[in-house]
Design an enzyme around this catalytic site. Structure first.
Site, short mmCIF file in Angstrom:
data_model
loop_
_atom_site.label_atom_id
_atom_site.label_comp_id
_atom_site.label_asym_id
_atom_site.label_seq_id
_atom_site.Cartn_x
_atom_site.Cartn_y
_atom_site.Cartn_z
N ASN A 256 -7.31 -0.65 -10.93
CA ASN A 256 -7.74 0.74 -11.12
C ASN A 256 -8.74 0.91 -12.26
OD1 ASN A 256 -4.49 2.17 -10.24
ND2 ASN A 256 -6.27 1.71 -8.95
N ASP B 112 0.31 6.71 -2.97
CA ASP B 112 -1.05 6.59 -2.44
C ASP B 112 -1.48 7.86 -1.73
OD1 ASP B 112 -3.44 5.37 -1.88
OD2 ASP B 112 -2.71 4.22 -0.18
#
Length: 245
Positions: free
Chosen positions: A73, A25
């Site tokens: 995503n 991340d």
């Protein structure tokens, strides 16, 4: 060569994890902090993924799972999604020789059928070519959702015609993407976030967690080793008291 920091040195008595999973991340924030487009953050993040594979292999870990692309995503801008798949294709082409040399087997956690045809074919080819790898398994969580994985496992057991008394933890685990692999001993999350984000919800029941403010593109071999070292210094209890361990 400069001396390695003391924290890099692992003793024989250290309990190293068999399986490390990483929630990668911070690519977007890394790029934003440098006034760069988001895709440059992803490009830098791909280098960190290579570093993680190298670090895990050097340590002799048996399994490494990298959370590369979640089902959520897909909601990102189309250009960004296309770039992520381009990076994945590049990774498959550039790293297959290294995977073969180091006897690393590639596996995918997630639904490949939804991916673009070229990506699907490239991934399946690398999975096939590296299937004989015995030193480490590299799992790429791709088009992955833990909730989808759990529902899929239930559906498969229904299709198999299992009776209620046959629905055991062993039967359930045999229908997960990670079937045949140990649960992650250590889950690393970068960029200062403190959540699982729909990642290995079942498998993480007794995982140790390591959170760091370091953004993923800055997370290299040094940082990976620091995380493993922190794990090695912990006392895992699996629900037992200190007296029972």
């Amino acid at each position: 060569a400069p001396k390695k920091p003391k924290s890099w040195r692992f003793k024989l008595s250290d309990q190293l994890p068999k399986h490390v999973a990483v929630i990668m991340d911070g690519n977007g924030r890394w790029a934003q902090m440098r006034d760069l487009p988001r895709h440059e953050g992803h490009r830098a993040g791909a280098k960190s993924a290579r570093a993680a594979v190298s670090a895990a292999h050097k340590l002799g870990l048996e399994h490494l799972t990298l959370y590369a692309f979640s089902t959520e995503n897909w909601s990102r801008p189309k250009e960004e999604v296309r770039f992520l798949f381009d990076l994945l294709l590049d990774f498959m082409k550039s790293e297959v020789s290294t995977l073969l040399e180091q006897s690393i087997r590639l596996q995918v956690l997630g639904e490949l059928s939804d991916l673009p045809q070229g990506v699907r074919q490239a991934v399946r080819q690398v999975i096939k070519r590296t299937s004989g790898g015995t030193e480490m398994t590299l799992n790429i969580a791709l088009n992955y959702s833990s909730r989808v994985e759990l529902i899929r496992a239930v559906r498969l057991m229904v299709e198999q015609g299992l009776s209620p008394d046959q629905v055991t933890s062993e039967a359930f685990e045999a229908n997960l993407y990670t079937a045949g692999q140990p649960d992650p001993d250590l889950i690393i999350r970068t960029s200062g976030e403190y959540r699982l984000s729909n990642f290995l919800l079942y498998q993480a029941a007794y995982s140790e967690f390591y959170f760091t403010d370091v953004l993923w593109p800055d997370f290299g071999e040094d940082e990976f080793n620091e995380a493993v070292k922190a794990y090695a210094e912990r006392n895992r209890r699996f629900g037992l008291t200190g007296e029972q361990v």
